[in-house]
Motif scaffolding. Structure first.
Motif, mmCIF file in Angstrom:
data_model
loop_
_atom_site.group_PDB
_atom_site.id
_atom_site.type_symbol
_atom_site.label_atom_id
_atom_site.label_comp_id
_atom_site.label_asym_id
_atom_site.label_seq_id
_atom_site.Cartn_x
_atom_site.Cartn_y
_atom_site.Cartn_z
ATOM 1 N N ALA A 202 0.505 -1.534 -0.359
ATOM 2 C CA ALA A 202 -0.259 -0.497 -0.352
ATOM 3 C C ALA A 202 0.297 1.451 -0.191
ATOM 4 O O ALA A 202 0.530 2.029 -0.304
ATOM 5 N N VAL A 203 1.736 1.228 0.870
ATOM 6 C CA VAL A 203 2.820 2.290 0.148
ATOM 7 C C VAL A 203 3.534 2.934 -0.750
ATOM 8 O O VAL A 203 3.722 4.333 -1.454
ATOM 9 N N VAL A 204 3.436 1.885 -1.710
ATOM 10 C CA VAL A 204 3.847 1.762 -3.080
ATOM 11 C C VAL A 204 2.818 2.046 -3.793
ATOM 12 O O VAL A 204 3.359 3.747 -4.452
ATOM 13 N N GLN A 205 1.386 1.758 -3.729
ATOM 14 C CA GLN A 205 0.550 2.134 -4.161
ATOM 15 C C GLN A 205 0.269 3.789 -4.281
ATOM 16 O O GLN A 205 -0.326 4.536 -5.455
ATOM 17 N N THR A 206 0.313 3.726 -2.744
ATOM 18 C CA THR A 206 0.016 5.240 -2.213
ATOM 19 C C THR A 206 0.640 6.661 -2.416
ATOM 20 O O THR A 206 0.654 7.532 -2.176
ATOM 21 N N SER A 207 1.493 5.911 -3.019
ATOM 22 C CA SER A 207 2.907 7.374 -3.112
ATOM 23 C C SER A 207 2.768 8.605 -4.137
ATOM 24 O O SER A 207 2.505 8.026 -5.246
ATOM 25 N N PRO A 208 3.590 9.590 -3.886
ATOM 26 C CA PRO A 208 2.634 10.611 -4.799
ATOM 27 C C PRO A 208 3.745 10.364 -6.137
ATOM 28 O O PRO A 208 4.554 9.733 -5.778
ATOM 29 N N PRO A 209 2.530 11.532 -7.177
ATOM 30 C CA PRO A 209 3.404 11.116 -8.218
ATOM 31 C C PRO A 209 4.594 11.388 -8.541
ATOM 32 O O PRO A 209 5.368 12.249 -8.133
ATOM 33 N N GLY A 210 5.015 10.676 -9.372
ATOM 34 C CA GLY A 210 6.556 11.071 -9.672
ATOM 35 C C GLY A 210 7.426 10.082 -8.628
ATOM 36 O O GLY A 210 8.951 10.086 -9.111
ATOM 37 N N GLN A 211 7.565 9.538 -7.284
ATOM 38 C CA GLN A 211 8.089 9.296 -6.262
ATOM 39 C C GLN A 211 7.849 7.922 -6.111
ATOM 40 O O GLN A 211 8.387 6.876 -5.760
ATOM 41 N N MET A 212 6.836 6.934 -7.023
ATOM 42 C CA MET A 212 6.744 5.031 -7.160
ATOM 43 C C MET A 212 7.782 4.645 -7.638
ATOM 44 O O MET A 212 7.791 3.685 -7.020
#
Length: 347
Positions: A202-212
């Motif tokens: 979930a931490v990866v999926q909800t990361s800010p745009p450009g930070q995934m």
């Protein structure tokens, strides 16, 4: 066996055999112990003890030695353990208080147990199947590299250096890593290691745009740390003690005993089985004697372990040696060390 006098005779035989390494005869018992009965009565008691399987005669003209069954009764009927002297307690405390982290605590503990018991010592790392994440730190260390540190509530520390290849702006990477650290801690702090791994998706999926991509690289390394933390580990010291002091008792099986000690899987299974026998009481002693270790390839050894941890048992520590062991002293030492380790880890 309810006859207190025969129990006293058995206790005397165990004590003499442990101290002299020689079979014990009725004459020696009369001379060394105040049993309050005649030599003939002692001989009769010894005959009954032998018939019931508590002692055995290794040679026709020899005295008697305790059997596994005799040692078991002796241990089960121990009224008191030999207390550690004030000097011994101070030495234990001073040695363990100098530890700087969990690895140091385990290393000092296993060496201390081997030294004071003159047996082979075994310390299990805190069982991380029940450990929780205390904190995750992500520290920039220059360029695209970061140091990832995982700290559990049992004091264990796992770390990895991560090469964040996907970072396109090196100058802004420290700020991005700090934000990622906060999000990771919000997701996994306080959770068991297995559950924490599941939260990372979930931490990866909800990361800010450009930070995934950056998040995925750091989270993958954290997943490796969590997986490493779930591995059960034991540390051993003092195997040379078995060669020195147990050569006579373990002559026929010393090679297989040393092989078993090298196989950490065997030791992990042993301490886990003894944990089940000891229940959830931290500090409770569990003793396995001789044939009780048969399926583990250790039929001529005895093992004394205790759980450690304040409130909840984190893991076990103990010693392994020949069945001709000074049980009261060994059990007292294992109990004392486990209590000090519990106190240190709680701090």
């Amino acid at each position: 066996m309810s006859d207190d006098r025969r129990l006293a005779v058995l206790r005397a035989i165990v004590e003499d055999y442990v101290s002299t390494h020689e079979p014990v005869g009725s004459k020696a018992l009369v001379e060394r112990h105040r049993l309050g009965v005649s030599p003939a009565t002692i001989r009769n008691d010894m005959a009954v003890l032998e018939e019931e399987g508590y002692i055995a005669q290794p040679h026709t003209s020899a005295g008697r030695i305790p059997t596994d069954k005799g040692y078991r009764l002796f241990v089960d009927r121990l009224a008191n353990l030999k207390p550690m002297s004030p000097a011994e307690r101070r030495a234990i405390q001073a040695f363990l208080d100098g530890a700087v982290d969990l690895d140091d605590v385990v290393d000092r503990t296993v060496r201390l147990l081997a030294q004071i018991t003159r047996q082979a010592a075994v310390v299990q790392y805190p069982s991380l199947s029940r450990a929780a994440v205390r904190h995750v730190e992500v520290v920039p260390v220059g360029g695209r590299s970061a140091l990832l540190v995982l700290i559990t509530d049992t004091g264990r520390v796992e770390q990895r250096v991560v090469d964040v290849r996907s970072a396109t702006d090196v100058e802004s990477l420290p700020e991005a890593l700090a934000a990622l650290r906060d999000r990771v801690n919000a997701a996994v702090a306080g959770k068991r290691l297995k559950q924490a791994r599941e939260e990372l998706t979930a931490v990866v999926q909800t990361s800010p745009p450009g930070q995934m991509a950056v998040t995925a690289e750091v989270v993958a390394a954290l997943g490796d740390c969590l997986s490493a933390g779930l591995e059960e580990r034991v540390v051993i010291a003092g195997t040379a003690n078995l060669v020195r002091s147990g050569a006579h008792d373990l002559a026929a099986s010393l090679g297989s005993v040393l092989e078993a000690l090298e196989e950490h899987v065997v030791l992990l299974r042993l301490v886990q089985e003894m944990a089940e026998e000891g229940g959830g009481d931290s500090g409770a002693l569990t003793v396995r004697i001789g044939a009780e270790n048969l399926h583990l390839g250790l039929p001529e050894t005895s093992v004394v372990t205790s759980g450690y941890g304040e409130g909840e048992v984190l893991a076990r520590l103990g010693v392994l040696g020949p069945t001709r062991m000074d049980y009261p002293t060994t059990m007292a030492a294992v109990r004392a060390v486990s209590r000090y380790v519990s106190r240190i880890l709680s701090q």
